[in-house]
Design an enzyme around this catalytic site. Structure first.
Site, mmCIF file in Angstrom:
data_model
loop_
_atom_site.group_PDB
_atom_site.id
_atom_site.type_symbol
_atom_site.label_atom_id
_atom_site.label_comp_id
_atom_site.label_asym_id
_atom_site.label_seq_id
_atom_site.Cartn_x
_atom_site.Cartn_y
_atom_site.Cartn_z
ATOM 1 N N LYS A 45 -80.137 34.238 -4.030
ATOM 2 C CA LYS A 45 -79.156 35.198 -3.530
ATOM 3 C C LYS A 45 -78.691 34.839 -2.121
ATOM 4 O O LYS A 45 -77.674 35.333 -1.666
ATOM 5 C CB LYS A 45 -79.656 36.650 -3.607
ATOM 6 C CG LYS A 45 -81.047 36.975 -3.126
ATOM 7 C CD LYS A 45 -81.263 38.496 -3.174
ATOM 8 C CE LYS A 45 -82.588 38.954 -3.709
ATOM 9 N NZ LYS A 45 -83.761 38.688 -2.912
ATOM 10 N N LYS A 101 -88.152 28.257 4.200
ATOM 11 C CA LYS A 101 -87.359 29.185 5.025
ATOM 12 C C LYS A 101 -87.379 28.760 6.493
ATOM 13 O O LYS A 101 -86.416 29.004 7.219
ATOM 14 C CB LYS A 101 -87.878 30.615 4.872
ATOM 15 C CG LYS A 101 -87.495 31.226 3.531
ATOM 16 C CD LYS A 101 -87.646 32.725 3.539
ATOM 17 C CE LYS A 101 -87.228 33.317 2.207
ATOM 18 N NZ LYS A 101 -87.475 34.743 2.118
ATOM 19 N N LYS A 154 -83.475 26.240 -7.257
ATOM 20 C CA LYS A 154 -83.416 27.578 -7.870
ATOM 21 C C LYS A 154 -82.125 28.302 -7.485
ATOM 22 O O LYS A 154 -81.581 28.072 -6.403
ATOM 23 C CB LYS A 154 -84.681 28.377 -7.507
ATOM 24 C CG LYS A 154 -84.547 29.315 -6.354
ATOM 25 C CD LYS A 154 -85.704 30.284 -6.219
ATOM 26 C CE LYS A 154 -85.506 31.031 -4.898
ATOM 27 N NZ LYS A 154 -86.411 32.082 -4.596
HETATM 28 P P1 TYM Z 1 -86.963 38.020 -4.244
HETATM 29 O O1 TYM Z 1 -86.224 39.176 -3.700
HETATM 30 O O2 TYM Z 1 -86.695 36.660 -3.671
HETATM 31 O O3 TYM Z 1 -86.740 37.886 -5.797
HETATM 32 C C1 TYM Z 1 -86.982 38.989 -6.653
HETATM 33 C C2 TYM Z 1 -87.536 38.530 -7.990
HETATM 34 O O4 TYM Z 1 -86.622 37.650 -8.635
HETATM 35 C C3 TYM Z 1 -87.290 36.449 -9.001
HETATM 36 N N1 TYM Z 1 -86.333 35.335 -8.874
HETATM 37 C C4 TYM Z 1 -86.021 34.486 -9.870
HETATM 38 N N2 TYM Z 1 -86.441 34.407 -11.142
HETATM 39 C C5 TYM Z 1 -85.903 33.429 -11.922
HETATM 40 N N3 TYM Z 1 -84.990 32.528 -11.479
HETATM 41 C C6 TYM Z 1 -84.531 32.578 -10.205
HETATM 42 N N4 TYM Z 1 -83.616 31.716 -9.785
HETATM 43 C C7 TYM Z 1 -85.056 33.594 -9.335
HETATM 44 N N5 TYM Z 1 -84.824 33.935 -8.036
HETATM 45 C C8 TYM Z 1 -85.623 34.999 -7.776
HETATM 46 C C9 TYM Z 1 -88.417 36.330 -7.980
HETATM 47 O O5 TYM Z 1 -89.454 35.496 -8.460
HETATM 48 C C10 TYM Z 1 -88.853 37.751 -7.839
HETATM 49 O O6 TYM Z 1 -89.729 38.115 -8.892
HETATM 50 N N6 TYM Z 1 -91.361 38.402 -2.094
HETATM 51 C C11 TYM Z 1 -90.604 38.886 -3.205
HETATM 52 C C12 TYM Z 1 -90.431 40.394 -3.178
HETATM 53 C C13 TYM Z 1 -91.714 41.135 -3.088
HETATM 54 C C14 TYM Z 1 -92.675 41.264 -4.109
HETATM 55 C C15 TYM Z 1 -93.724 42.076 -3.557
HETATM 56 C C16 TYM Z 1 -92.763 40.803 -5.409
HETATM 57 C C17 TYM Z 1 -92.142 41.826 -2.013
HETATM 58 N N7 TYM Z 1 -93.371 42.400 -2.293
HETATM 59 C C18 TYM Z 1 -94.841 42.392 -4.300
HETATM 60 C C19 TYM Z 1 -93.903 41.140 -6.161
HETATM 61 C C20 TYM Z 1 -94.938 41.924 -5.593
HETATM 62 C C21 TYM Z 1 -89.239 38.234 -3.154
HETATM 63 O O7 TYM Z 1 -88.812 37.736 -2.167
HETATM 64 O O8 TYM Z 1 -88.520 38.320 -4.237
#
Ligand code: TYM
Length: 330
Positions: A198, A113, A195
């Site tokens: 979004k 990032k 990957k």
């Molecule tokens: P975020 O918002 O980037 O993504 C949310 C969830 O989606 C999963 N994910 C994917 N899984 C499979 N293939 C992909 N291409 C893909 N892109 C995203 C991510 O692994 C995630 O599970 N930091 C976290 C949000 C968060 C969080 C937490 C998660 C904040 N606090 C506490 C768990 C526990 C995040 O940015 O996810």
């Protein structure tokens, strides 16, 4: 007997992709009967990159509606907006004092990032995994269902929990990442070694949960494939392997079954089948999300009740932490 606790979250930072769905949210639904679940909308994480305020607020509600539309039951689970529970920021501050700058700056996502947002490498971006550790540890979560890209962050949460416990005595539950095979790593349709994200700039690289049927099918038709013509999972066929992963995750079949189904058929037929399968699954989710967003009162009531339940649980852990580290409390 008390059920073990699950914690997870998604950032309201863009349009959700099918990766977010099969890598995370869909798996939550299968866990909600056997665990006590806390699911938040991680708006505090989202502001580590620039957000348009009105859009952030709109996306927060859209994401809450999407959780429910995907099958998360707001009466069984605690569903809330992260910034509504101040204990997250408070515990993050305490955890900052047991986190080394070296380990935070080594996090892969921070490095990625920082490159992507070179004009805005703010403190929050580096602190992001510590806030995520605070989320998880506040609720005494035993397991954290996430996609593969978040594994390193959950491991940091484990390290911080162990370190704190060693220094101040048993306080935190040490969490485990829960990563489901198949959907854990959905790749970009145009660059299948990256990957699906979004925040990707080219809208054709990601399939969004908000895409209509024609768009979904068109994107899969244009997906990058590999040389050869066989629909077969192989390391040297990242494009087709990614499409097979997506197909199996949405169809609920094994790779062997899918390979058999498309034996003797070309890439073209296969890509259309993937698109149709995905579109069939997301259409009812979209309809339910739309219904929920048409009555914001119902949605707000769920989020207020979730906030109160989350705040109660979080406050208990925070008080314990404050006692351990020697903060005065009346
Ligand atoms: P975020 O918002 O980037 O993504 C949310 C969830 O989606 C999963 N994910 C994917 N899984 C499979 N293939 C992909 N291409 C893909 N892109 C995203 C991510 O692994 C995630 O599970 N930091 C976290 C949000 C968060 C969080 C937490 C998660 C904040 N606090 C506490 C768990 C526990 C995040 O940015 O996810």
């Amino acid at each position: 007997m008390e059920k073990p606790i699950i914690y997870s979250a998604v950032q309201p930072s863009g349009n959700l992709t099918i990766g977010n769905y099969v890598g995370a949210i869909r798996n939550w639904v299968n866990l909600q009967d056997s665990y006590d679940c806390f699911f938040s909308i991680a708006d505090m994480h989202a502001i580590t990159v620039r957000q348009e305020p009105a859009e952030l607020r709109r996306r927060t509600l859209e994401l809450a509606a999407l959780y429910i539309a995907c099958g998360v039951d707001p009466e069984k689970c605690v569903l809330y907006v992260q910034s509504q529970v101040p204990a997250h920021a408070a515990l993050c501050w305490v955890l900052n004092t047991v986190t080394y700058v070296g380990e935070a700056s080594r996090m892969t996502q921070f490095k990625d990032k920082s490159q992507k947002h070179a004009d805005n490498i703010n403190m929050g971006l580096m602190d992001y995994p510590v806030l995520m550790a605070a989320d998880i540890l506040l609720y005494r979560a035993a397991a954290v269902p996430v996609g593969a890209d978040q594994k390193q962050h959950v491991e940091l949460a484990r390290d911080l929990a162990v370190r704190f416990n060693n220094r101040f005595g048993e306080t935190f539950v040490v969490p485990e990442p829960l990563i489901f095979r198949g959907g854990a790593k959905i790749a970009s349709l145009l660059e299948p070694t990256k990957k699906m994200s979004k925040s990707e700039e080219n809208p054709n690289a990601s399939v969004f949960l908000s895409d209509d049927r024609d768009t979904v099918i068109r994107k899969f038709k244009r997906a990058v494939t590999d040389s050869g013509s066989e629909v077969r999972y192989a390391e040297d066929k990242p494009g087709i392997s990614n499409l097979l992963n997506i197909y199996c995750a949405f169809k609920g079949c094994t790779l062997a079954e899918a390979e058999k189904e498309f034996e003797g058929k070309g890439y073209g037929d296969f890509k259309i089948a993937v698109g149709e399968t995905v579109a069939d699954v997301i259409a009812p989710v979209q309809a339910e999300q739309k219904r929920l967003l048409s009555d914001k009162k119902e949605l707000a009531a769920y989020l207020v009740s979730g906030r109160d339940r989350a705040a109660y649980a979080a406050r208990k852990t925070l008080s314990k932490v404050y006692r351990k580290i020697g903060f005065w409390e009346a």
